[in-house]
Design a protein around this motif. Structure first.
Motif, PDB file in Angstrom:
ATOM      1  N   VAL A  31       0.717  -1.444   0.064  1.00  0.00           N
ATOM      2  CA  VAL A  31      -0.116  -0.034   0.136  1.00  0.00           C
ATOM      3  C   VAL A  31       0.950   1.146   0.088  1.00  0.00           C
ATOM      4  N   ILE A  32       2.162   1.039   0.685  1.00  0.00           N
ATOM      5  CA  ILE A  32       3.124   2.221   0.395  1.00  0.00           C
ATOM      6  C   ILE A  32       4.246   1.864  -0.033  1.00  0.00           C
ATOM      7  N   VAL A  33       5.121   2.494  -1.188  1.00  0.00           N
ATOM      8  CA  VAL A  33       6.435   2.263  -1.342  1.00  0.00           C
ATOM      9  C   VAL A  33       7.186   3.486  -1.592  1.00  0.00           C
ATOM     10  N   VAL A  34       8.189   3.480  -0.877  1.00  0.00           N
ATOM     11  CA  VAL A  34       9.059   4.397  -0.966  1.00  0.00           C
ATOM     12  C   VAL A  34      10.415   4.014  -1.598  1.00  0.00           C
ATOM     13  N   ARG A  35      10.846   4.858  -2.562  1.00  0.00           N
ATOM     14  CA  ARG A  35      12.097   4.732  -3.142  1.00  0.00           C
ATOM     15  C   ARG A  35      13.205   5.761  -3.165  1.00  0.00           C
ATOM     16  N   GLY A  36      14.357   5.591  -2.688  1.00  0.00           N
ATOM     17  CA  GLY A  36      15.320   6.831  -2.847  1.00  0.00           C
ATOM     18  C   GLY A  36      14.847   8.174  -2.235  1.00  0.00           C
ATOM     19  N   LEU A  37      14.190   8.165  -1.096  1.00  0.00           N
ATOM     20  CA  LEU A  37      13.690   9.449  -0.743  1.00  0.00           C
ATOM     21  C   LEU A  37      15.023  10.225  -0.059  1.00  0.00           C
ATOM     22  N   THR A  38      15.085  11.400  -0.505  1.00  0.00           N
ATOM     23  CA  THR A  38      16.192  12.317   0.176  1.00  0.00           C
ATOM     24  C   THR A  38      15.605  13.755   0.320  1.00  0.00           C
ATOM     25  N   LYS A  39      15.912  14.091   1.608  1.00  0.00           N
ATOM     26  CA  LYS A  39      15.329  15.576   1.958  1.00  0.00           C
ATOM     27  C   LYS A  39      16.620  16.203   2.645  1.00  0.00           C
ATOM     28  N   SER A  40      16.758  17.378   2.276  1.00  0.00           N
ATOM     29  CA  SER A  40      18.010  18.200   2.989  1.00  0.00           C
ATOM     30  C   SER A  40      17.135  19.743   3.216  1.00  0.00           C
ATOM     31  N   PHE A  41      17.779  20.076   4.284  1.00  0.00           N
ATOM     32  CA  PHE A  41      17.509  21.533   4.675  1.00  0.00           C
ATOM     33  C   PHE A  41      18.596  22.336   4.610  1.00  0.00           C
ATOM     34  N   GLY A  42      18.922  23.266   3.662  1.00  0.00           N
ATOM     35  CA  GLY A  42      20.186  23.725   3.397  1.00  0.00           C
ATOM     36  C   GLY A  42      21.277  22.717   3.074  1.00  0.00           C
ATOM     37  N   GLU A  43      22.311  22.824   3.686  1.00  0.00           N
ATOM     38  CA  GLU A  43      23.403  21.942   3.495  1.00  0.00           C
ATOM     39  C   GLU A  43      23.260  20.605   4.421  1.00  0.00           C
ATOM     40  N   HIS A  44      22.196  20.492   5.200  1.00  0.00           N
ATOM     41  CA  HIS A  44      22.045  19.348   6.226  1.00  0.00           C
ATOM     42  C   HIS A  44      21.057  18.600   5.712  1.00  0.00           C
ATOM     43  N   GLU A  45      21.651  17.128   5.252  1.00  0.00           N
ATOM     44  CA  GLU A  45      20.796  16.309   4.721  1.00  0.00           C
ATOM     45  C   GLU A  45      20.015  15.328   5.823  1.00  0.00           C
ATOM     46  N   LYS A  75       6.265  13.505   7.324  1.00  0.00           N
ATOM     47  CA  LYS A  75       5.635  14.715   6.546  1.00  0.00           C
ATOM     48  C   LYS A  75       5.553  14.698   5.132  1.00  0.00           C
ATOM     49  N   CYS A  76       6.876  14.097   4.690  1.00  0.00           N
ATOM     50  CA  CYS A  76       6.996  13.896   3.215  1.00  0.00           C
ATOM     51  C   CYS A  76       5.872  12.869   2.740  1.00  0.00           C
ATOM     52  N   LEU A  77       5.620  12.050   3.371  1.00  0.00           N
ATOM     53  CA  LEU A  77       4.333  10.969   3.022  1.00  0.00           C
ATOM     54  C   LEU A  77       3.041  11.945   2.789  1.00  0.00           C
ATOM     55  N   CYS A  85      14.359  14.271  -3.805  1.00  0.00           N
ATOM     56  CA  CYS A  85      14.090  13.442  -4.870  1.00  0.00           C
ATOM     57  C   CYS A  85      13.719  12.142  -4.063  1.00  0.00           C
ATOM     58  N   GLY A  86      13.319  10.997  -5.198  1.00  0.00           N
ATOM     59  CA  GLY A  86      12.841   9.858  -4.727  1.00  0.00           C
ATOM     60  C   GLY A  86      11.395   9.917  -4.959  1.00  0.00           C
ATOM     61  N   THR A  87      10.899   8.742  -4.988  1.00  0.00           N
ATOM     62  CA  THR A  87       9.180   8.602  -5.445  1.00  0.00           C
ATOM     63  C   THR A  87       8.696   8.074  -4.089  1.00  0.00           C
ATOM     64  N   ILE A  88       7.488   8.271  -4.159  1.00  0.00           N
ATOM     65  CA  ILE A  88       6.475   8.023  -3.080  1.00  0.00           C
ATOM     66  C   ILE A  88       5.045   7.649  -3.745  1.00  0.00           C
ATOM     67  N   SER A  89       4.655   6.352  -3.438  1.00  0.00           N
ATOM     68  CA  SER A  89       3.546   5.767  -3.975  1.00  0.00           C
ATOM     69  C   SER A  89       2.478   5.189  -2.912  1.00  0.00           C
ATOM     70  N   ILE A  90       1.359   5.823  -2.805  1.00  0.00           N
ATOM     71  CA  ILE A  90       0.378   5.217  -1.674  1.00  0.00           C
ATOM     72  C   ILE A  90      -0.843   4.873  -2.588  1.00  0.00           C
ATOM     73  N   LEU A  91      -1.290   3.735  -1.952  1.00  0.00           N
ATOM     74  CA  LEU A  91      -2.439   3.147  -2.578  1.00  0.00           C
ATOM     75  C   LEU A  91      -2.514   2.972  -3.915  1.00  0.00           C
ATOM     76  N   GLY A  92      -1.316   2.768  -4.699  1.00  0.00           N
ATOM     77  CA  GLY A  92      -1.083   2.776  -5.996  1.00  0.00           C
ATOM     78  C   GLY A  92      -1.144   4.139  -6.695  1.00  0.00           C
ATOM     79  N   LYS A  93      -0.784   5.151  -6.052  1.00  0.00           N
ATOM     80  CA  LYS A  93      -0.800   6.674  -6.665  1.00  0.00           C
ATOM     81  C   LYS A  93       0.496   7.090  -6.549  1.00  0.00           C
ATOM     82  N   VAL A 189      -5.275   3.741   5.148  1.00  0.00           N
ATOM     83  CA  VAL A 189      -4.015   4.058   5.820  1.00  0.00           C
ATOM     84  C   VAL A 189      -3.916   4.956   6.791  1.00  0.00           C
ATOM     85  N   MET A 190      -2.958   4.791   7.900  1.00  0.00           N
ATOM     86  CA  MET A 190      -2.921   5.571   9.130  1.00  0.00           C
ATOM     87  C   MET A 190      -1.406   5.931   9.051  1.00  0.00           C
ATOM     88  N   LEU A 191      -1.229   7.051   9.432  1.00  0.00           N
ATOM     89  CA  LEU A 191      -0.101   7.724   9.909  1.00  0.00           C
ATOM     90  C   LEU A 191       0.252   7.973  11.287  1.00  0.00           C
TER      91      LEU A 191
END
Length: 283
Positions: A31-45, A75-77, A85-93, A189-191
């Motif tokens: 129901v959830i597939v996350v691939r290669g999720l990357t998040k930075s704030f400024g220079e802090h990854e 929060k990204c979800l 960068c990266g992809t997020i799929s939830i419930l096939g979307k 889905v519950m978070l």
């Protein structure tokens, strides 16, 4: 798992090379597939190439010490934060392919329980639960709305509080009402973002058991962000541990608790109470 850094396998405790995440072999799409999720704030990854999946009807617990990226991940979800960068799929979307209306339609199928439950202080419990129905179930009859409100309050054991204001409720009761309001739209889905934060041990255990009860009753798939190991022991079907923005380990509670990696074990070296909690729920 698709990871750029070496990770620790909870079953072998050997550094393993990055690999492509293996999805369930039974042919059922997670129901959830996350691939290669990357998040930075400024220079802090904060997150570095996170990949994971959640199976239908599964409770996935995400552990990590402060600053490991747990809250940013969740929060990204729900697009409160946008990944670099990266992809997020939830419930096939695929979230990146959705327009504004499609994103809102998907959000109705996803429940998000905030740390503070986010109730409206000026509204009674009944009015708090009626609010999402008024927004998203305009064609539902008043009689059915009232029946649904009572069903959700019965689930959390607070039917008698229906006409109370949130300010008159305890912290544990507020959490329960927040859960009831989130479930009233019957999400698939519950978070959960730190669902037991600020609660005493007994109340935290009750909230954790309620999460499992709702999972089984409504066949909900969940991601539970927590640092509460009793909550993890009661709710988790599977656990991942974040460290410095990567998935450092994955496994069942028992696998990780018995790991030969000292840092992984540090999450579990706190009390024997968790064994009682696990035995009580059959986890």
């Amino acid at each position: 798992m698709d990871q750029t850094n070496n990770t620790i396998s909870p079953t072998t405790d050997r550094a393993v090379q990055p690999q492509v995440e293996k999805l369930p072999a039974n042919g059922q799409q997670p129901v959830i597939v996350v691939r290669g999720l990357t998040k930075s704030f400024g220079e802090h990854e904060v997150l570095h190439s996170i990949s994971l999946h959640v199976k239908k009807g599964e409770n996935l617990v995400v552990l990590g010490k402060s600053g490991s990226g747990k809250s940013v991940f969740i929060k990204c979800l729900v697009r409160l934060e946008w990944p670099d960068c990266g992809t997020i799929s939830i419930l096939g979307k695929d979230l990146d392919s959705l327009n504004y209306q499609e994103t809102n339609d998907l959000r109705i199928r996803i429940g998000f329980l905030f740390q503070n439950a986010a109730l409206y202080d000026s509204m009674t419990v009944r009015e708090n639960l009626a609010f999402p129905l008024r927004q998203h179930k305009k064609r539902m009859s008043a009689k059915k709305k009232e029946a649904l409100i009572l069903e959700m309050l019965d689930n959390v054991g607070l039917v008698d509080s229906i006409d109370q204001l949130p300010s008159k409720l305890s912290g544990g009761q507020v959490k329960r009402i927040g859960l009831a309001r989130t479930l009233i739209l019957q999400p698939e889905v519950m978070l959960y973002d730190e669902p037991t934060t600020g609660l005493d041990t007994i109340t935290a255990k009750e909230i954790s058991e309620l999460i499992v009860k709702m999972q089984k009753k409504y066949h909900i798939s969940s991601i539970i962000i927590t640092h509460d190991m009793i909550c993890a022991g009661i709710t988790a079907d599977r656990i991942i541990i974040l460290r410095d923005g990567i998935v450092y380990a994955e496994g069942s509670y028992a696998q990780l608790e018995n790991s030969q990696d000292e840092w992984i074990r540090s999450f579990f070296d706190f009390s024997d109470n968790i064994n009682t909690a696990q035995n009580a729920t059959g986890k």
